[in-house]
Motif scaffolding. Structure first.
Motif, short mmCIF file in Angstrom:
data_model
loop_
_atom_site.label_atom_id
_atom_site.label_comp_id
_atom_site.label_asym_id
_atom_site.label_seq_id
_atom_site.Cartn_x
_atom_site.Cartn_y
_atom_site.Cartn_z
N ALA A 29 0.83 -1.21 0.00
CA ALA A 29 0.00 0.00 0.00
C ALA A 29 0.86 1.26 0.00
CB ALA A 29 -0.94 0.00 1.21
N VAL A 30 1.96 1.24 0.75
CA VAL A 30 2.89 2.38 0.74
C VAL A 30 3.48 2.54 -0.66
CG1 VAL A 30 5.11 3.21 1.62
CG2 VAL A 30 3.40 2.31 3.21
N GLY A 31 3.82 1.42 -1.30
CA GLY A 31 4.34 1.48 -2.67
C GLY A 31 3.35 2.11 -3.63
N PHE A 62 8.23 7.19 -9.50
CA PHE A 62 7.29 6.18 -10.01
C PHE A 62 7.92 4.78 -9.94
CE2 PHE A 62 5.38 3.55 -13.27
CZ PHE A 62 4.04 3.75 -13.06
N GLY A 63 9.14 4.65 -10.41
CA GLY A 63 9.82 3.36 -10.37
C GLY A 63 10.02 2.84 -8.96
N ALA A 64 10.36 3.74 -8.04
CA ALA A 64 10.53 3.34 -6.64
C ALA A 64 9.20 2.88 -6.05
CB ALA A 64 11.10 4.51 -5.83
N GLY A 65 8.13 3.59 -6.38
CA GLY A 65 6.81 3.19 -5.89
C GLY A 65 6.40 1.84 -6.41
N PHE A 69 5.88 -1.74 -4.39
CA PHE A 69 4.59 -2.42 -4.45
C PHE A 69 4.71 -3.86 -4.91
CE2 PHE A 69 1.24 -3.80 -7.41
CZ PHE A 69 0.20 -3.95 -6.51
N ALA A 70 5.49 -4.12 -5.94
CA ALA A 70 5.46 -5.40 -6.65
C ALA A 70 5.83 -6.60 -5.77
CB ALA A 70 6.36 -5.34 -7.87
N ALA A 71 6.99 -6.59 -5.15
CA ALA A 71 7.43 -7.75 -4.36
C ALA A 71 6.54 -7.99 -3.14
CB ALA A 71 8.89 -7.59 -3.96
N PRO A 72 6.23 -6.96 -2.34
CA PRO A 72 5.34 -7.21 -1.20
C PRO A 72 3.94 -7.66 -1.62
CG PRO A 72 6.53 -5.18 -0.87
CD PRO A 72 6.80 -5.62 -2.27
N ASN A 73 3.44 -7.16 -2.75
CA ASN A 73 2.13 -7.59 -3.23
C ASN A 73 2.16 -9.07 -3.58
OD1 ASN A 73 -0.62 -7.07 -4.27
ND2 ASN A 73 0.34 -7.58 -6.21
N SER A 74 3.19 -9.48 -4.31
CA SER A 74 3.32 -10.90 -4.65
C SER A 74 3.46 -11.74 -3.39
CB SER A 74 4.53 -11.12 -5.56
OG SER A 74 4.32 -10.50 -6.80
N ASN A 75 4.24 -11.27 -2.43
CA ASN A 75 4.42 -11.98 -1.16
C ASN A 75 3.08 -12.14 -0.45
OD1 ASN A 75 5.17 -12.97 1.34
ND2 ASN A 75 6.62 -11.35 1.79
#
Length: 148
Positions: A29-31, A62-65, A69-75
């Motif tokens: 969510a922070v991402g 944008f890239g940092a966000g 997001f991507a790895a924690p979302n998949s986790n």
């Protein structure tokens, strides 16, 4: 290397590791909140006078966000299913991401074609390109925010 890739390349291991010991949903969510900020930077900061540094900064944010997001979302998704459903969950994540990418790209292409029109691209159409980019950003920012 594109600026948003620079933001993505520097950050991924940190949120991924952090999501192993903390709530991955909150980190994702922070991402998305960071991504929302970057899209708003583009929506409100893009003009004929916008500096290259501002655009690059927006893309790095944008890239940092996205990286946050991507790895924690998949986790979060993968750790919520049983071992025998990991393949299905992975497929759903991929299908969902691709559907989002195709939908947003199609919407952007539609907006650009309607606002710019058909024909040869030239400097006289630059104001329409800016208007199209700002419009798309104003549509995508609330979607990122709701996702967060």
């Amino acid at each position: 290397m594109a600026a948003h890739h620079l933001g993505q390349a520097r950050l991924p291991p940190r949120p991924g590791r952090l999501s192993d010991s903390r709530d991955p949903g909150r980190i994702a969510a922070v991402g998305l909140a960071i991504t929302t900020a970057a899209v708003l930077m583009i929506a409100f900061g893009l003009s004929k006078d916008t500096s290259l540094a501002y655009i690059l900064c927006s893309l790095v944010v944008f890239g940092a966000g996205f990286a946050a997001f991507a790895a924690p979302n998949s986790n979060a998704v993968m750790s919520s299913v049983s071992m025998d459903k990991l393949g299905v969950a992975s497929g759903i994540i991929t299908a969902t991401r691709l559907t989002g990418q195709i939908s947003s790209l199609s919407f952007t292409a539609l907006v650009f074609s309607l606002m710019i029109g058909l024909g040869q691209m030239g400097p006289d159409l630059f104001p329409n390109v800016l208007r199209s980019a700002r419009f798309c950003s104003m549509v995508f920012a609330p979607l990122c925010f709701v996702g967060a």
